[in-house]
Scaffold this active site. Structure first.
Site, PDB file in Angstrom:
ATOM      1  N   GLU A  99       0.825  -1.203   0.000  1.00  0.00           N
ATOM      2  CA  GLU A  99       0.000   0.000   0.000  1.00  0.00           C
ATOM      3  C   GLU A  99       0.862   1.257   0.000  1.00  0.00           C
ATOM      4  O   GLU A  99       1.945   1.290   0.582  1.00  0.00           O
ATOM      5  CB  GLU A  99      -0.938  -0.022   1.219  1.00  0.00           C
ATOM      6  N   CYS A 112       3.500   8.480   1.283  1.00  0.00           N
ATOM      7  CA  CYS A 112       4.020   7.521   2.261  1.00  0.00           C
ATOM      8  C   CYS A 112       4.268   6.198   1.539  1.00  0.00           C
ATOM      9  O   CYS A 112       3.339   5.547   1.059  1.00  0.00           O
ATOM     10  CB  CYS A 112       2.996   7.361   3.389  1.00  0.00           C
ATOM     11  N   CYS A 119       6.614  -7.072   7.264  1.00  0.00           N
ATOM     12  CA  CYS A 119       7.766  -6.640   8.057  1.00  0.00           C
ATOM     13  C   CYS A 119       8.096  -7.735   9.055  1.00  0.00           C
ATOM     14  O   CYS A 119       7.203  -8.328   9.656  1.00  0.00           O
ATOM     15  CB  CYS A 119       7.459  -5.338   8.794  1.00  0.00           C
ATOM     16  N   CYS A 123       6.570  -5.425  15.637  1.00  0.00           N
ATOM     17  CA  CYS A 123       6.151  -4.502  16.702  1.00  0.00           C
ATOM     18  C   CYS A 123       4.700  -4.844  17.064  1.00  0.00           C
ATOM     19  O   CYS A 123       3.869  -5.084  16.173  1.00  0.00           O
ATOM     20  CB  CYS A 123       6.270  -3.051  16.246  1.00  0.00           C
ATOM     21  N   CYS A 126       1.460  -2.843  15.554  1.00  0.00           N
ATOM     22  CA  CYS A 126       1.504  -2.480  14.131  1.00  0.00           C
ATOM     23  C   CYS A 126       0.885  -3.580  13.261  1.00  0.00           C
ATOM     24  O   CYS A 126       1.275  -4.748  13.359  1.00  0.00           O
ATOM     25  CB  CYS A 126       2.962  -2.250  13.718  1.00  0.00           C
ATOM     26  N   SER A 203      11.912   6.515   8.088  1.00  0.00           N
ATOM     27  CA  SER A 203      11.548   6.138   9.461  1.00  0.00           C
ATOM     28  C   SER A 203      12.029   4.722   9.751  1.00  0.00           C
ATOM     29  O   SER A 203      11.795   3.806   8.964  1.00  0.00           O
ATOM     30  CB  SER A 203      10.028   6.218   9.611  1.00  0.00           C
ATOM     31  N   SER A 225      11.426   5.409  15.485  1.00  0.00           N
ATOM     32  CA  SER A 225      10.226   4.985  16.214  1.00  0.00           C
ATOM     33  C   SER A 225      10.635   4.553  17.610  1.00  0.00           C
ATOM     34  O   SER A 225      11.036   3.418  17.827  1.00  0.00           O
ATOM     35  CB  SER A 225       9.571   3.829  15.460  1.00  0.00           C
ATOM     36  N   CYS A 345      -1.001   5.625   9.954  1.00  0.00           N
ATOM     37  CA  CYS A 345       0.209   4.943  10.406  1.00  0.00           C
ATOM     38  C   CYS A 345      -0.121   3.607  11.032  1.00  0.00           C
ATOM     39  O   CYS A 345      -0.981   3.508  11.906  1.00  0.00           O
ATOM     40  CB  CYS A 345       0.908   5.748  11.496  1.00  0.00           C
TER      41      CYS A 345
HETATM   42  N1  SAH Z   1       9.321   0.333  10.010  1.00  0.00           N
HETATM   43  C1  SAH Z   1       9.471   1.726  10.122  1.00  0.00           C
HETATM   44  C2  SAH Z   1       8.584   2.535   9.194  1.00  0.00           C
HETATM   45  C3  SAH Z   1       7.167   2.059   9.018  1.00  0.00           C
HETATM   46  S1  SAH Z   1       6.092   2.272  10.379  1.00  0.00           S
HETATM   47  C4  SAH Z   1       9.274   2.180  11.556  1.00  0.00           C
HETATM   48  O1  SAH Z   1       8.828   1.379  12.365  1.00  0.00           O
HETATM   49  O2  SAH Z   1       9.627   3.307  11.855  1.00  0.00           O
HETATM   50  C5  SAH Z   1       5.762   4.018  10.388  1.00  0.00           C
HETATM   51  C6  SAH Z   1       5.358   4.572  11.744  1.00  0.00           C
HETATM   52  O3  SAH Z   1       4.036   4.141  12.142  1.00  0.00           O
HETATM   53  C7  SAH Z   1       6.287   4.131  12.862  1.00  0.00           C
HETATM   54  O4  SAH Z   1       6.619   5.194  13.706  1.00  0.00           O
HETATM   55  C8  SAH Z   1       5.435   3.134  13.586  1.00  0.00           C
HETATM   56  O5  SAH Z   1       5.868   2.944  14.892  1.00  0.00           O
HETATM   57  C9  SAH Z   1       4.059   3.762  13.499  1.00  0.00           C
HETATM   58  N2  SAH Z   1       2.976   2.844  13.779  1.00  0.00           N
HETATM   59  C10 SAH Z   1       2.953   1.506  13.576  1.00  0.00           C
HETATM   60  N3  SAH Z   1       1.763   0.994  13.946  1.00  0.00           N
HETATM   61  C11 SAH Z   1       1.012   2.022  14.401  1.00  0.00           C
HETATM   62  C12 SAH Z   1      -0.330   2.138  14.878  1.00  0.00           C
HETATM   63  N4  SAH Z   1      -1.129   1.076  14.955  1.00  0.00           N
HETATM   64  N5  SAH Z   1      -0.792   3.357  15.237  1.00  0.00           N
HETATM   65  C13 SAH Z   1       0.010   4.442  15.112  1.00  0.00           C
HETATM   66  N6  SAH Z   1       1.280   4.402  14.648  1.00  0.00           N
HETATM   67  C14 SAH Z   1       1.780   3.203  14.299  1.00  0.00           C
HETATM   68 FE1  SF4 Z   2       7.849  -3.103  11.070  1.00  0.00          FE
HETATM   69 FE2  SF4 Z   2       7.742  -0.468  11.537  1.00  0.00          FE
HETATM   70 FE3  SF4 Z   2       5.555  -1.996  11.855  1.00  0.00          FE
HETATM   71 FE4  SF4 Z   2       7.596  -2.222  13.568  1.00  0.00          FE
HETATM   72  S1  SF4 Z   2       6.298  -0.410  13.245  1.00  0.00           S
HETATM   73  S2  SF4 Z   2       6.486  -3.912  12.631  1.00  0.00           S
HETATM   74  S3  SF4 Z   2       9.336  -1.913  12.230  1.00  0.00           S
HETATM   75  S4  SF4 Z   2       6.619  -1.592   9.940  1.00  0.00           S
END
Ligand code: SAH
Ligand code: SF4
Length: 370
Positions: A99, A112, A119, A123, A126, A203, A225, A345
């Site tokens: 996406e 974006c 991934c 996390c 996410c 990021s 992050s 995000c």
């Molecule tokens: N992998 C990288 C970039 C993709 S995620 C990273 O983790 O930085 C982009 C951003 O969205 C990151 O800051 C991540 O922590 C945040 N993010 C992930 N899941 C989220 C959620 N459910 N609500 C809000 N932000 C989230």
């Molecule tokens: Fe991967 Fe970023 Fe999502 Fe963490 S927040 S699982 S590093 S995409």
């Protein structure tokens, strides 16, 4: 056996940055300025039909048409919200979709971009992380997102709408380092997209050795992050923290902006109710970041199916922000955009044929970052 000619037909010119195109055309006996022209046709003008590339000369156009193509991912979904946020679902192979999200604002338009199919870092808050990892995106699939977005927006009369790019879509960009850097070089190339380093933000969840490599090879804005002010809590939210704990991560952040006076690292902090959003957490965060040139982005948690957390209340987010502001940090709360089409995000899920997450994570972490 396949002939050399049919091998060459597989060349997708979107996979090549300018030095690589120069080399490619040099092998055909062409002068370097032809690579400049070709980059301009493909990336600046969004052309994929060689017949239209009139400045190249007929013989070269025919040869390109015979052996190469310009092939972005295929658009299979297009959604938009009332606030103008757009989400495209892009098919990258027979099994997988990624996406890409476009966020228009009065002063700028931000695209974006995704860097991986899924991934491996898992996390816990996410959606992308919950579905596991399939593969890295190729350069054509990364730059192809910008190429497509510009073409689609232009066909709607909004040609120069993309002014900024953030690598904040699906995936961990620093675990697909070579392809991401190559794609960013095209974004920065004056003959291609001509974005300045300050208009591109990468990021990362904190792949420490790759942060140093990024500084040397492509010094764009860095967002990290963080999400927690101590290792115990961060270990539960961002499992990568067990490998690269906060102290090492912040040292890498300081090195990243060292010698670049006006540069700051953006720290992203997802606001999870009752988990990381107390005043005590905010004070600890302010102490932690005291020696790093930092900005803080607070991201209200965006929910997704199977998510185990809840978004902090607006009052808790404001209290948290005020502690940071009083401590002198530039702090903004990110307004959730496009969450009604799951484009905010952490909500990007695409369609990933996930492999076993643990195996994928081991492969990813073994890629020179151990
Ligand atoms: N992998 C990288 C970039 C993709 S995620 C990273 O983790 O930085 C982009 C951003 O969205 C990151 O800051 C991540 O922590 C945040 N993010 C992930 N899941 C989220 C959620 N459910 N609500 C809000 N932000 C989230
Ligand atoms: Fe991967 Fe970023 Fe999502 Fe963490 S927040 S699982 S590093 S995409």
């Amino acid at each position: 056996m396949r002939s050399a000619a049919s091998e060459k037909k597989d060349i997708n010119l979107l996979d090549l940055n300018r030095p690589q195109l120069e080399q490619f055309l040099r092998d055909w006996g062409e002068k370097p300025f032809r690579a400049v022209q070709l980059v301009q046709w493909i990336h600046r003008h969004g052309a994929d039909d060689f017949a239209a590339m009139t400045s190249l000369g007929k013989a070269l156009r025919h040869r390109l048409a015979a052996f190469t193509h310009v092939m972005p991912p295929q658009v299979v979904g297009d959604q938009r919200t009332s606030d103008g946020t757009r989400k495209w679902l892009l098919r990258v192979d027979g099994n997988n979709c990624i996406e890409t999200v476009f966020i228009p604002e009065p002063e700028r338009g931000t695209l974006c971009v995704s860097s991986q199919v899924g991934c491996a870092l898992g996390c816990t808050f996410c959606a992308t992380g919950m579905q596991g990892f399939n593969r890295n995106l190729r350069v054509a699939e990364i730059i192809g997102q910008l190429w497509l977005a510009r073409r689609l927006l232009e066909s709607e009369g909004a040609g120069d709408a993309v002014t900024n790019v953030v690598l904040m879509g699906m995936g961990e960009p620093l675990l697909n380092f070579e392809n991401v850097v190559s794609a960013m070089q095209l974004m920065l190339d004056d003959h291609a997209y001509g974005l300045s380093k300050r208009r591109i933000t990468l990021s990362t969840a904190g792949v420490v050795p790759a942060i140093d490599r990024l500084r040397e090879q492509c010094h764009v804005n860095l967002a990290v992050s963080l999400h927690a002010p101590n290792d115990d809590l961060r270990d539960t939210l961002v499992p990568l923290n067990k490998k690269y704990p906060i102290r090492e991560l912040l040292a890498a952040c300081r090195r990243y902006v060292d010698g670049a006076p006006r540069r700051r690292v953006t720290f992203e902090y997802v606001m999870l109710e009752g988990v990381n959003d107390s005043v005590a957490h905010a004070r600890a965060l302010a102490r932690l970041l005291a020696k790093v040139p930092a900005k803080v982005n607070l991201i209200p948690f965006n929910s997704f199916p199977l998510g185990r957390y809840r978004r902090s209340s607006p009052e808790a987010i404001d209290r948290f922000r005020d502690v940071l502001l009083q401590a002198g940090f530039m702090t903004v709360t990110r307004r959730p955009r496009g969450d009604d089409i799951a484009a905010a995000c952490g909500q990007l899920a695409g369609q990933v044929q996930g492999r076993k997450r643990r195996q994928a994570r081991q492969e990813q972490l073994a890629m020179g970052y151990t």
